[in-house]
Design a protein around this motif. Structure first.
Motif, short mmCIF file in Angstrom:
data_model
loop_
_atom_site.label_atom_id
_atom_site.label_comp_id
_atom_site.label_asym_id
_atom_site.label_seq_id
_atom_site.Cartn_x
_atom_site.Cartn_y
_atom_site.Cartn_z
N HIS A 106 -4.20 -9.12 -1.87
CA HIS A 106 -4.38 -7.75 -1.41
C HIS A 106 -5.49 -7.64 -0.35
O HIS A 106 -5.25 -7.17 0.76
CB HIS A 106 -4.67 -6.81 -2.58
CG HIS A 106 -4.81 -5.37 -2.14
ND1 HIS A 106 -3.75 -4.66 -1.61
CD2 HIS A 106 -5.86 -4.53 -2.10
CE1 HIS A 106 -4.15 -3.44 -1.28
NE2 HIS A 106 -5.43 -3.33 -1.56
N HIS A 158 -4.00 -3.90 2.09
CA HIS A 158 -5.30 -3.25 1.97
C HIS A 158 -5.79 -2.53 3.22
O HIS A 158 -6.38 -1.46 3.12
CB HIS A 158 -6.36 -4.27 1.53
CG HIS A 158 -7.71 -3.67 1.25
ND1 HIS A 158 -7.91 -2.70 0.29
CD2 HIS A 158 -8.94 -3.89 1.82
CE1 HIS A 158 -9.21 -2.36 0.27
NE2 HIS A 158 -9.83 -3.06 1.18
N ASP A 191 -1.95 -2.03 -4.10
CA ASP A 191 -2.08 -0.58 -3.99
C ASP A 191 -0.69 0.06 -4.11
O ASP A 191 -0.27 0.88 -3.29
CB ASP A 191 -2.80 -0.15 -2.70
CG ASP A 191 -4.33 -0.33 -2.79
OD1 ASP A 191 -4.83 -0.69 -3.87
OD2 ASP A 191 -5.01 -0.12 -1.77
N GLU A 195 -6.85 -2.68 -5.45
CA GLU A 195 -7.97 -2.12 -6.22
C GLU A 195 -7.61 -0.75 -6.78
O GLU A 195 -8.10 -0.36 -7.84
CB GLU A 195 -9.25 -2.09 -5.37
CG GLU A 195 -9.36 -0.98 -4.32
CD GLU A 195 -8.52 -1.26 -3.08
OE1 GLU A 195 -7.85 -2.30 -3.04
OE2 GLU A 195 -8.52 -0.42 -2.16
N ASP A 214 0.81 -1.23 0.00
CA ASP A 214 0.00 0.00 0.00
C ASP A 214 0.84 1.27 0.00
O ASP A 214 0.69 2.14 0.87
CB ASP A 214 -0.98 -0.04 1.18
CG ASP A 214 -1.99 -1.17 1.02
OD1 ASP A 214 -1.70 -2.30 1.46
OD2 ASP A 214 -3.06 -0.92 0.44
#
Ligand SMILES: [Cu+2]
Ligand SMILES: [Fe+2]
Lengths: 311, 122
Positions: free
Chosen positions: A202, A238, A98, A134, A58
């Motif tokens: 993720h 995530h 991410d 995502e 992330d």
């Protein structure tokens, strides 16, 4: 001589305070982050089957709100430098999604991925593996991600451990999907029921907090495929914080973010990005090392706070 | 009125999960229901606050003005996709008063995290 993480050295570090160590068996210990790991690895240079890798997650490259992270342009860079300064280079590094901050503009998405890839390319390791989040993949079903980083689900073997990377984000509904589940079943069928398996993904594969999208739509079906295997551990991202969870005999470990922390599941009415605390810079940000202790079939986790790594 | 097949399955599955809370009941004759229309677009629902009356059958009707979105209330056990060119419907009878949040569960862009609302049952 077979190399394994020195359990005595490891345990001696317990109770100093700092990073949290978690074993594959769920035992919690505390030790002093980077300094502790340095001491640990110094006495442990023989070669063998044990290994360790680093999980980064992330990084949201392209995010630019200084109230949330005034060092948005350098946190990832510093994390890469911190990994390069580990006393012993990890066998490989994995980014669990991410990588970039989402954008509706496809050319901007590619620009961010290109910059991200350049920075990740500075890692002084033999191998870097990438997963999508995502933010990278949900708006174009993974198209740009595939261009830059190749397939979004795959397997690889490392020193006797089978790694399985699952994509639960290219579908904007957060599902692995039937096709990929069929592929997963096929990959698992090649393995013995006691094979050492690490799943990288993720989103959490269990319902951590569905109202905050902290779940995989068909996570239950994925877990059903994994549960017959006795030696499976999941590492994911995530949720921008460390969380340890167990489904049956399978442990799930989430990693911290390199951009902003998020509140504990359901602890606030809304899932807000926790703002930068000037008194505790980099609080809640970090990365992790996973040491595979093959002889004892366990994984020792060392959490590296960015607060230390950025010094 | 054509209810997308997929939605029926989803609602039935979620209803079972929600029965412990039982703020809603989902079977009733369609003709008696009030219809509440909700539009979705990046990154909001309108209305974002939906007022419902206890024991009054209602059909929530969803359309999207741009791309695919989702409507999900974990608390009420309600879920449907909202796809372009389609109307998705959820029938329910609110049983319990209260305020229940819902959100978009299809990652739809930079404001996705803020795409949410509340159902107020009085
Ligand atoms: Cu994510
Ligand atoms: Fe993220």
């Amino acid at each position: 001589m077979e190399k394994h993480i020195d359990r005595r050295a490891f345990l001696k570090l317990a109770g100093i305070g700092g990073a949290v160590f978690v074993s594959g068996l769920g035992l919690l210990q505390h030790a002093d982050g980077i300094a502790a790991a340095r001491a640990l690895y110094r006495g442990n240079e023989a070669d063998g089957e044990d290994f360790f890798f680093v999980q980064l997650s992330d990084s949201h490259w392209g995010f630019s709100n200084p109230a949330i992270n005034p060092h948005y342009g350098t946190t990832l860079v510093r994390a890469v430098e911190a990994v390069n300064h580990l006393p012993q280079a990890p066998d490989f590094v994995v980014f669990t999604g991410d990588l970039t901050q989402t954008t509706e503009d496809g050319s901007e998405r590619r620009r961010r991925m290109e910059q991200f890839r350049e920075i990740a390319g500075r890692l002084a390791v033999k191998e870097v593996r990438f997963l999508a989040g995502e933010h990278d993949a949900a708006l174009d079903e993974g198209k740009a991600f595939h261009e830059f980083f190749g397939p979004s689900f795959y397997t690889f073997k490392h020193k006797g451990v089978t790694f399985i990377a699952l994509d639960n984000v290219s579908d904007p509904e957060g599902a692995v999907g039937e096709g990929q589940r069929r592929w997963l079943a096929g990959e698992l069928a090649k393995l013995s029921r006691s094979a050492a398996i690490i799943v990288l993904t993720h989103l959490p594969l269990f319902d951590l907090y569905p109202s905050w999208d902290w779940a995989t739509a068909d996570g239950g079906q994925v877990m059903e495929l994994l549960l017959p295997y006795s030696n499976v551990t999941v590492f994911y991202g995530h949720i921008h914080q460390i969380n340890h969870h167990t489904t049956g005999h399978i442990n799930h470990h989430s990693a911290q973010s390199l951009m902003w922390p998020l509140p504990a599941p359901g602890s606030l009415p809304r899932k807000i990005q926790l703002p930068w605390d000037t008194r505790q810079p980099y609080k809640g940000l970090g990365f992790r090392e996973v040491a595979a202790d093959r002889r004892h079939s366990r994984y020792d986790l060392r959490e590296f706070p960015m607060a230390e790594a950025a010094k | 009125m054509r209810v997308p097949h997929r939605m029926v399955v989803t609602v039935a599955a979620m209803a079972a999960a929600a029965s412990a809370l039982a703020p809603i009941r989902q079977a009733f004759p369609a003709s008696t229901a009030q219809v509440v229309h909700i539009t979705a677009r990046r990154f909001q629902f309108s209305p974002s606050v939906i007022h419902l009356k206890r024991s009054l059958p209602v059909v929530l009707e969803f359309t999207t003005l741009d791309r695919k979105h989702g409507f999900k209330s974990s608390l009420l056990g309600l879920h449907t996709a909202i796809s372009p060119g389609q109307t998705s419907r959820i029938r329910l009878v609110p049983n319990t008063a209260g305020t229940f949040t819902f959100h978009c569960d299809v990652f739809c862009g930079s404001g996705h995290e803020e795409m949410e609302g509340t159902i107020v049952i009085e």
